[in-house]
Scaffold this motif. Sequence first.
Motif: not given
Lengths: 389, 489, 456
Positions: C149-154, C162-173
Amino acid sequence: MTETAPDLDRLRGGAAPRNHDARTIAALTANPGCARRGVMDAAGVDKDAVARALGFPAPFGQSQFAITRGNVFEQQVKADGCAELLTLLREGLGLDVPEVAYDDLETVAGNEGRELRHIRTRRLLARALETGEGTLFDHPLLRLDIGGRPAYLEPDVIAFQFAGRFHVIEIKSFAVVDGQAEPEQVAAAARQSAVYVLALRDLVAELGHDPERVSHEVFLVCPENFSNRPAATPVDVRPQLAVLRRQLARLTRIDDILAELPADLTFAPGERLAEAVRTVEARYAPECMAGCEMAFFCRDEARACGATGALGRSVRDDLGGLDTIGTALALADGDLDPAADLAETAAQLRLASLLRAEALENAEARRAAEAPPAPAAAPAAAIPESRAS
Amino acid sequence: MSALSALARLEAVRAGRAQPVATVRHVHIADAPLVLVPLKLAGEAAAPLAVMAGAAPDAPSLLIVPQPRNRDQRFAFAASLARLVLNHVETHRGEVEELPGKDGEVRLRYGDAPQLLVPNRGGVRFLRLLGRSTRFRSTEGAYAVDAAVPVLGRWLTWFADRHDHPGSSLLGAATELLRLHWATGQSSLEDGNLAALMGWIDPPDGLDGPSAAALAEDPVRWPPAGPATDPTFDNEVLAPAIAAYDRSGGDARARERLRAAIETQVTPTWELMWRAVGLLRALPEAAGVARRWERDRDAFTHYHQTFGEAYPQARRDPPVRAARRLHDLERAQEAYEAQRAFDDPLVMAEQRLTGAAFGGVVTECHPERLDETGKRPKLRPLLRVATGDPVRLEPGTPVCSAARPALKGRIVEIGGGGVLVELTGGLGRRLVPEAGVVPVEGDRVCFTSRTEGSFGIARFPDREDTPWTHGGPPEDYVPTADDAREDWS
Amino acid sequence: MSRPPLMSVPHAANAETGPAPPETDPARAAGRVVADVLADLGGGHRGVVVDSPPGAGKSTLVVRAAAHLAAAGERLMIVAQTNEQVDDLIDRLAGKHPEVPLGRLSASGYAPSDRVRAHPAVRVAQKADDLAGQTVVIATAAKWATLQDGSWPWAIVDEAYQMRSDMLLRIAGRFERALFVGDPGQLDPFSTVEVERWAGLSWDPMRSAVSVLLAHNPDLPVHRLPVSWRLPASAAPVVSDAFYPFTGFQAGTREGDRRLEFGARGMGTTYDRALEEAAATGWALYELPARHTLRTDAEAVQATAALAVRLLQRGPVAHSEQGTAGVDAARVAIGAAHRDQVAAIRAALGPHGAGITVDTANRLQGREYDVTVVLHPLSGRRDATAFHLESGRLCVLASRHRHACVVVARAGIPELLDAHPSTEPVRLGVPVKFPDGWEANQSVLAHLAAHRVPAG
């Protein structure tokens, strides 16, 4: 070396040159390093006939079920002035295609030659380019320069004019299931479409227009899922166009190869055919079997001289580019003192051989220890009775 | 590929017979696998023509579609195949094991699982498409099918998905399984022909590998192993037989003639399949096979037990599902590759050849050495291993023992035909190593830098939390009437 | 925005000396893009993408943007791909903006590097809660992905291509809005498994984070940094034409701004001649006789190592807009395609080459040196594979240097490219990748041909 290179007609033994079509032109990109294929294609030699005469017929038969399926699907898509196709372009792709004109450039009165049919294609497309009139031009008979000589393309696509640009529409009967099709089949279709795009661009340029009016985006029309319903998918053929341009440009270099060949060389049927074919070096790889009529002859030749390449490009590469199986094995066995430039490859093969032997001997010993009276490891002994059934 | 497997191919050429590339069997072979030899109609994506199926060599069932373009016949065929496959699934669950699960609950695991074997990758692809074309069918309404048809579709889809899973034995392609254990003297492309591959591995009496493989390329002697048929057979035999059947209006004798014609095309492959099963079964099983089969049984248990609550698998994975699956596959891949090397010195030899591992004899050993530089002393035995391998590892690289992967260490120095290894883990809890854990002088050892476990458990968002970067939460997939009505012509 | 839209001081100083026409003035052109990026951060977009060719000031931009957001009172998370990159960014950010409270989130085994320890104000913690007071928190993507949890405005996502999109999926929240910065010309992310089931999906987990982001958010602003401050005038056009044919970029310095000189005279060996060619023109192709070899071609490995060692022996001195400095081992890198090649080159370097970086293209991404020696991926190969032809690989190898790049290869690569079969499978719905690896290789080779030094 000879003073005069063989002319291309002699290579064919006087036979008429085989017509190119989009498929054969697209195939030029499959193994461009092969001189044998390059020479035969440049001369328009009927490779299928040569392979049969050599006793290595190419097994490229087609099932009548597949042929029927392809024809039925194409007829269905084109029925009633391409009614289904238009629905597809309008609804499937969301193109705002206005009023429609359908011109079939194949059905000309009488038994006209290709030259005349090409002229008719030119005339109609010229008018379309000037006026923007005309939507679907079926079976345009196009021409492309192959090694300095014009080749007519068997016309089995539709040129579709939309918003001032032409798109090639290719109808194929392989299925697109949930948006995906067999990548090899799509690649083959893309290569063929690229041939048409290139030929169409040549024509447009000849007619004094910007060749970019022919789009690099082609539409592939295929049955959707498991039905007969067509679906259109845009395919960007820029990579295929680049490859094709490159290979067509280098076809002219065939002249250099020809210059090296005996002047009396001919691929006419006869006792000396095999010898003649062997005069021109092949670059065989197992992938050739998917597309070249000569592949089985070349494979036999490669195997007979123990070429590592017959086992696959990657095998040869793993052997540091060693050409022959015998040499590689002798180096692996340590029976051959390697020349300086082979020392490294030799060392690796020797080590590989020792590692294999060590692992296999240990396994054998372990197996013998675990099951003393077990039969020898010869696999045949271990097969159940099923073989007799 | 590597120089090692390339060399195996060369040796096969010299011997005129396939050579082993594994010393143990890396795949589970069931006591009674369900062998399936499917054929499809040329030119169609997945229009079945026939399947020969059965769990014993002498008991094949041949199911055919006399007119493959007739959708009623296709669905009748799908229903028959469904009964056969589902019966196999239900009768191969074994005893139920009860295991401690999360939060004190009991977790179930079936003692066995069904195994499906097909001749080649094409067979896997065909099952996947057949699964896709049947799992959405509706059992009521205008296009109703037998209740077993969509169930079959879901199971076939599940098996095909498990095939993607590295190390799974639930759905196997014979050519792939054989190539995992033998190298032939032909190219990998040619190995795709099951008869040619078997010709190299186990040539019939009086023939060697090359001549057996050459015969195998003649479609008259060895019909293709499917699912594609021989075009000449299609044109000269099948088409007339189907036409005769059509003309006869479904006459039983015409049907029987058609069936007999098709039988000639699948029976040789059927026999090859069981010979392949026999060859594989005769190999000693690798240590990791049972563990991986346990994972297969877990997956089977889960799917079987939740079957009633779940929808058919979606056409394409939504974002979270796709990311999760990729993670699972990568994790399984890493574990599978590591285990195969630990289990099989011939596989480990690949790593030794490339310098990622090394093997040799212990020449020096300090089993009770302590590292006293820290606050507390730590047990850090030292080993010097004499090796002729081209070690390409840096000092500091962590390694583990191939014989006992729990025994971990790191490289201290390399040179002079030897490697000095400091052992750091798997030694027991005390300051003296447990008995027999540290190799002694004269022992043959092998250490590798390829260790498993770099993929931890990963956390993924819930489906309803799919982020905006990925299009936001996808709509829940609910089968629609359209799905069920999808043309299958 | 109160800061002047200039990238960094030395370049600006350099720009003032030249009477270049305004539209091609590199500092101004770059400054304008940076200003646009910072303006877009306040423009209500959920995401902003910045494409950065090699050495175009990507890290500088990340630091600028971080300070800009922090100054505006926004809490901010920074996502990097490796611990190395995290430490780099901390060093830069803490050095440039010591007033910004900075935290480093790390895994349990992490020992702070010297670069991080140099900034005692930076807090290092394993739990995000312990860094709640820090305005800017930096961690690797893998570490961010462990947070529940935790959320940052930016967020600022560095090396986003160089980052795979599955990693983005995991951190985009974890963030509401984000700035994505990266180099589209470098190596694409890869997977150890070969599965086609996601081909053509806009959320294919194997695609890069940026391509998935843009597929779902096609209206996000995309900026391109137009100037490479790293690549010299001799290299920028070559790399730009080969690897960025549609977007392009220019060098921040001009012909003559950078010079490489040797303190010691050469002995006329072919190594010396190759190094002199590279010093004079920025490029050299040290060409060994044509031969098919193992990947770890001993002769090529030896030549690669020897060239690097010889370079150091010659006492190289680099003159540039940043002043004059000797080139030591730390400023020299050797690049190769495969790990076994790297291991063989390291072994061949011996004590004379101590301190020289030797690594694969994958691991050299984002790094910068004065001089590089590159073992060409196609050297000694008979057939090119997709791996060898991948344009990003050659792009990384050919764009790490500030002064000169020496390429080692066996003769025969043009013939290999010529004979390369083009039968790549095509998947529907997968965007065509540009530039094509074949074309890019051809383009670089054509340039190198003019700088050829045959091995003696």
